[in-house]
Design an enzyme around this catalytic site. Sequence first.
Site, mmCIF file in Angstrom:
data_model
loop_
_atom_site.group_PDB
_atom_site.id
_atom_site.type_symbol
_atom_site.label_atom_id
_atom_site.label_comp_id
_atom_site.label_asym_id
_atom_site.label_seq_id
_atom_site.Cartn_x
_atom_site.Cartn_y
_atom_site.Cartn_z
ATOM 1 N N GLU A 126 -1.283 1.381 -0.934
ATOM 2 C CA GLU A 126 -0.779 0.337 0.241
ATOM 3 C C GLU A 126 -1.088 0.701 1.636
ATOM 4 O OE1 GLU A 126 0.745 -2.606 -0.306
ATOM 5 O OE2 GLU A 126 1.494 -2.650 -2.257
ATOM 6 N N HIS A 164 -6.637 -5.126 -4.867
ATOM 7 C CA HIS A 164 -5.917 -6.039 -5.592
ATOM 8 C C HIS A 164 -6.220 -7.260 -5.888
ATOM 9 C CE1 HIS A 164 -1.229 -6.494 -6.438
ATOM 10 N NE2 HIS A 164 -1.851 -6.537 -7.570
#
Length: 261
Positions: A126, A164
């Site tokens: 992330e 993603h």
Amino acid sequence: MQRFLPRLHKSALSMFRVVVLAPLLLLAACAHLPPHNPLATWVHSPNQDMRRPVLIVVHFTEQHSVQESLETLRTQNSGGRVSATYLIGNDGHVYQLVSDERRAWHAGSGHWGTITDVNSASIGIELDNDGQSPFAQAQINSLLQLLTDLTTRLHIPRAQIIGHQDLAPTRKPDPGKLFPWKQLADAGFGLWPRGELVDPPAGFDPWMAMAVVGYPLEDRPAAVKAFHNHFRGIDGDTLDQQDLRILYNLSQIIERGDNVR
């Protein structure tokens, strides 16, 4: 009588060691054994190693601070429980939330090529970013350093770095069209076109090429939007001639096996 007391004491001490310490030592030894099925007799074989990830998935947090993201990645939130293996702050500081060999809950539903359980096959990274701002160079520098470590230490192919959105184009927008995929490619990470882009030959099937690259095609416009964000930094959900040139180039790289690095 007195002269027998020390001997008795030593005997009692020996008995204490046998009765009390021996079971503790046995428990300690058992604690180092890996978990195994109680229905089977454990007979260890050395011909094994740890399960290893084969993919790295890059995300943005779409939140406004590292502390907010750390809280989200460690607790229950409105969308359910979610985590990541690593979080990189805007200042480049790297946090690890889940051990490399454990399954972090970062990818959700989706697939990449033949990989259908992405969480089990990947490392999730992330990036602290609100989803609308450019990524700080300090953050990208730390990401490149982390990618070098992970691909080297865990033997993950350097081409196997995706976003993603790539694996879940109908659900996710991250890391978005502002993410510098070209900078990663220049450092040797991710699949990226090489050499001159030429028109594909007659009969070239761009959808087959999209599938070969890894994109899910259940929703083709969504897949094209993810492809555009990744390889061109633009919006749009229909293929044009430049897309076909890029897809032909990528499919040739994969066919030659040059993507295995």
